[in-house]
Write an enzyme that holds these catalytic residues in place. Structure first.
Site, short mmCIF file in Angstrom:
data_model
loop_
_atom_site.label_atom_id
_atom_site.label_comp_id
_atom_site.label_asym_id
_atom_site.label_seq_id
_atom_site.Cartn_x
_atom_site.Cartn_y
_atom_site.Cartn_z
N LYS A 132 0.69 -1.55 0.08
CA LYS A 132 -0.20 -0.03 -0.29
C LYS A 132 1.02 1.44 0.53
CE LYS A 132 -4.03 -1.73 2.09
NZ LYS A 132 -4.14 -3.17 1.77
N ARG A 178 -6.40 -8.92 -9.56
CA ARG A 178 -6.99 -9.87 -10.17
C ARG A 178 -7.91 -9.48 -10.56
NH1 ARG A 178 -9.74 -10.34 -5.54
NH2 ARG A 178 -9.30 -9.13 -3.44
#
Length: 304
Positions: A118, A293
């Protein structure tokens, strides 16, 4: 157009069947893998071929990278589709596939690694000109610095694990006296859950909308978005309801947010399906993360 002749699906259940159904429509043969516990499951029988990969625990079957690649080579599969979960965001698995000459149907290994952090992903987005919530530029290793950052951006703030996901380890801090215990708690949880105790601080939005944009990108630098999904109705940071379009979306906001999503994909040379997540509050939106994904929520986009 040249398609693959045979694809191995490194997953099970509903997502495996959805991928197999798409392959069947395209005339592509499919290979299933299964654990001992799943040998009689529908997805095993739905595939053209199926191979066992180990005992019931996923760590010994669906997460057994070397075994899965060995099966792919044995079956003559040219590509592996990871579905979602398991190895879908595993940079090492994507790298192993490339080394073995097998196409990983997903982004490049380096992209998965870059967006898996992150902290790194936010640094990349700041450089790319994508709106990001104010907060620390890197991990926290000094409580005095953390307190100063929190004071500068204003309470409440949130402490997050850099390697985190699913809301694990997040600590909301409402006043200065809570900052030390919040950081200590977040670090302990992060180390236990992800093996990485790195945490960071950013501004906490108390009632934001959670809006995400699905993107598709190919190896020729073509990038498109499939509009937005809203997933603000959550419990313990887990999405309960997805809806599209976002109820408060305007044409101008949609254009800005979807363009930012494509800018995110461009910044990390993204290939394949992915989802860029934003927080929206009081007319402004901020990059939160990118899921490298196919998501469970993809079915909403299919309907759109």
């Amino acid at each position: 157009m040249k398609y693959f002749e045979k694809i191995l699906i490194a997953n099970r259940g509903e997502i495996a069947i959805r991928i197999m159904r798409a392959c069947r429509e395209l005339g592509i043969d499919t290979v299933a893998i299964y654990s001992e516990a799943d040998k009689d499951s529908l997805f095993v029988h739905y595939a053209d071929e199926a191979f066992p990969v180990g005992p019931a625990p996923p760590s010994k079957s669906y997460l057994n990278k070397e075994r899965i690649i060995s099966v792919a080579k044995k079956a003559g599969a040219e590509a592996i589709h990871p579905g979602y979960g398991f190895l879908a965001e595993n940079a090492e698995f994507a790298r192993l596939c490339a080394e073995e000459g097998i196409t990983f149907i997903g982004p490049k290994s380096r992209t998965i690694a870059a967006m898996g952090s992150k902290i790194q992903s936010k640094q990349t987005m700041r450089k790319a000109g994508v709106p990001v919530l104010p907060g620390t530029d890197g991990g926290i290793d000094d409580l005095d610095m953390a307190a100063k950052v929190a004071d500068s951006i204003g309470y409440p703030v949130i402490v997050k694990a850099s390697a985190g996901g699913g809301g694990i380890g997040m600590q909301i801090v409402h006043e200065p006296s809570e900052i030390e215990s919040a950081i200590d708690g977040a670090m302990r949880i992060a180390e236990s859950a992800f093996g990485d105790r790195t945490v960071f601080i950013e501004k906490y939005l108390q009632k934001p909308r959670h809006v995400e944009v699905q993107v598709f990108c190919d190896e020729h630098h073509n990038r498109v978005h499939m509009f937005e999904r809203e997933c603000s109705i959550q419990r313990r940071h887990q999405k309960l309801i997805e809806e599209a379009p976002c109820p408060v979306m305007t044409p101008d906001l949609r254009e800005r947010m979807t363009n930012s999503a494509l800018k995110v994909a461009e910044a990390v040379d993204y290939v394949n399906a992915g989802t860029v997540e934003f927080l929206y509050d009081k007319g402004e939106y901020y990059f939160m993360e990118m899921n490298t994904r196919l998501q469970v929520e993809h079915t909403i986009t299919e309907l759109v």
